[in-house]
Enzyme design. Sequence first.
Site, mmCIF file in Angstrom:
data_model
loop_
_atom_site.group_PDB
_atom_site.id
_atom_site.type_symbol
_atom_site.label_atom_id
_atom_site.label_comp_id
_atom_site.label_asym_id
_atom_site.label_seq_id
_atom_site.Cartn_x
_atom_site.Cartn_y
_atom_site.Cartn_z
ATOM 1 N N CYS A 8 0.796 -1.228 0.000
ATOM 2 C CA CYS A 8 0.000 0.000 0.000
ATOM 3 C C CYS A 8 0.829 1.279 0.000
ATOM 4 C CB CYS A 8 -0.924 0.013 1.220
ATOM 5 S SG CYS A 8 -2.101 -1.346 1.283
ATOM 6 N N ASN A 22 -1.408 -3.121 -5.249
ATOM 7 C CA ASN A 22 -0.564 -4.302 -5.102
ATOM 8 C C ASN A 22 -1.373 -5.531 -5.491
ATOM 9 O OD1 ASN A 22 -0.900 -3.268 -1.801
ATOM 10 N ND2 ASN A 22 -2.013 -5.095 -2.475
#
Length: 531
Positions: free
Chosen positions: A73, A326
């Site tokens: 993140c 991600n």
Amino acid sequence: MILKLLTAFLVLSLFVSPALQLPAKKPNIIVILADDMGYSDIGSFGSEIKTPHLDEMAKNGLRMAQFYNASRCCPTRASLLTGLFQHQAGVGDMVNCRKQPAYQGYLNQNCVTIAEALKQSGYKTYMAGKWHVGTKPEYWPIKRGFDRYFGLIDGASSYFGNEPYRPNQKLTIALDDQEYKPEKGYYMTNAFADHAVEFVEQHPKDQPFFLYVAFTSPHWPLHALPEDIAKYRGTYAKGWDKLREERYRRMQESGILTKNTKLSPRDPKIPSWETLSAEEKKSWEDNMAVYAAMIDRMDQNIGRIQQKLKETGQDHNTVILFLSDNGASHEDIKPTNFLPAIYESSKKPSSDPSSFTAYGMRGANLSNTPFRQYKHWEYEGGTATPFIAFGPSIVKPGRIDQRPGHIIDIMATCLDLAGGTYPKTYKGNAVTPTEGVSLVPLFRGTTWKGHDALFFEHEGHRAVRQGDWKLVSEFPENRWELYNLKTDRSELQDVSAKEPERVKQLAALYDAWAQRAGVIPFAELGKSKGE
């Protein structure tokens, strides 16, 4: 004769599609970021989840099948916003504040955000969603170039409020530079889009805008609205093995995967679907129905933003970029990391609004089809993102491109679209030169220089890609593996023993980059926690 030709040209121009004309003014730019969403989780990348608005953008825009994020993140957000590798921006790991400059946990003063850079080109700048690159008020979006902001300053939260879920934790939702208390009926995905729509609606028409929408969907906890969950009841009853095969087949048929790409075996830690008890199957089906509903609702809200663009007459002069921060998350809710009450609520069905659950490795292995590994690692399962570029007046439609791009390219792309320049100094501070290259030539279908090499590092996991070759290792083993992504995109055949010289060359490239970017070996840095 010349007069006749000119007249004919003017008449013909009346019938030219707006999609083929250059924009008369600087385009609006919208960057939409999903959170913890796997490579195959939207329809145009193989999913069974209903994402009609994203699929329409993909059909009429560009899909980049080998686009990369930073596998976690905070690092991805720092890199996307600044056009630098995350260490150069000060967020080499998470938001934990450390004395090392590359790991201070918030954006430093030697980088500029896209918002700061575009303001110099006359843009109004807005953000709605998850920030997660600086928790103190002096590091919030309003302090880093955004004119308006609404969203979650931190990494994760209940979608129905902002209750802390870890010991000694404070979560903050903010409106501009003030804390905001959610009202009754609050659902985070809707709230982010509400404010994004409001920003577009209130924006002065004589000025271009940049809008960054960072949804938390589908990051845990699995929280969705009942009407969305109902759409997916029964969808996952066939189990992960068959669903992975179905996604893989659709991805090959659409051209997202090349014909020689193999489906990675089911993660060895995950059992065969047929060996599960009825109760285990029911629990996973419930998890997946809620997870799918979260992505479905995100797509609905992307549609709301697009509708507002149409209503305000700005749809033909707006470029929209979509990607995920991600790969899918293998994380579970564990008693060691969460408050006791939160851990107890993780035992409830995901469809219960009072639950606090995650879909874990079993869901993530499906989401990351056809790859192996997950968020946090530098294998394709951690770093590959579905990427869509859409803009009727700028992006040549209906294409899939297999060349590698990276989040560092977003800054250069936005400045290229805006006709702006990347600053050498900002507020008296020297600015680190951007690492990215503009994607605009690729959008238009013209010659694109691409990258000589791309680099990755997160908490000791490392990788470098040059051309079709990728060198990768995981911490703490620190053993280099080598893959030819042209023939083995799923990273199933390690050929490092057969190619020692190539390993040596790529390792040297990585080492030189790591030193330049300020990477500190993770064993020296120490382990950290975060989303």
